[in-house]
Scaffold this active site. Structure first.
Site: not given
Length: 213
Positions: A11-13
């Site tokens: 979910v983390s760019p």
């Protein structure tokens, strides 16, 4: 050869950008990476934090910054159709591609991150998830009780190691957080003497003002 543990949530760019940048940042060093899926939401809840996307102005800045960083690094990046989204299915799929108690390899993690961060589609679209799972051919059922337990235990283990966000890198008991920590991680991998003389002293507690409860 030294081992780096890479705690991640798709979910983390910043996880995606760090994954893409890692080989260049550590070029010439002798190391092996162990990829460890965790749930960022559970880390944030444990430490009493909000995610960047839960604070309006911080969300706006985060989206702008990651696009700028991707542009600067020459990495393709398109925000998924929904963000934040629930990454549970993808994190379980990562573990299902590994043997019990093991970790997914770089090919699997690359496929998961590309699924989210390239193309701008819905990361949880059922058809896309089914196609991704078919292409990865996991050895275990991602919805099986063993995989669910492993993800929960992996997240708890990360908390016990002091992991408070992703991406996080563990090298010889030291934790490095974030994309911008990669030069610091590379220096530690090279054996920079700063880490023997300053690492612990720099983090020594200091008296300070405390916010009222």
């Amino acid at each position: 050869m030294k081992q780096i543990r890479f705690w991640f949530d798709v979910v983390s760019p910043y996880t995606y950008l760090a994954f893409e940048r890692l080989p260049q940042a550590l070029e010439g060093q002798s190391y092996v990476v162990e990829y460890r899926p965790v749930l960022l939401g559970a880390l944030l809840r444990h430490w009493g934090q909000l995610g960047p996307a839960e604070i309006g102005p911080k969300r706006d800045w985060t989206y702008r910054q990651v696009h700028w960083l991707a542009h600067q690094l020459g990495v393709p990046l398109q925000m998924p159709a929904q963000h934040p989204f629930n990454p549970l299915a993808l994190q379980r799929l990562a573990l299902a591609c590994a043997a019990p108690g093991g970790a997914p390899n770089r090919r699997v993690v690359e496929a998961l991150l590309g699924h989210v961060w390239i193309g701008g589609a819905d990361a949880n679209d059922p058809q896309r998830l089914a196609e991704l799972a078919a292409s990865l051919a996991p050895a275990r059922d991602p919805s099986g009780a063993d995989v669910k337990d492993e993800l929960r235990l992996a997240t708890q283990a990360a908390i016990e190691h002091g992991v408070f966000g992703v991406p996080a890198f563990e090298l010889e008991g030291r934790l490095f957080w974030g994309l911008d920590a990669l030069p610091m991680l590379a220096a530690a991998l090279r054996g920079d003497p700063w880490f023997e003389g300053t690492w612990d002293a720099a983090a020594a507690p200091r008296p300070g003002v405390r916010r009222p409860a």
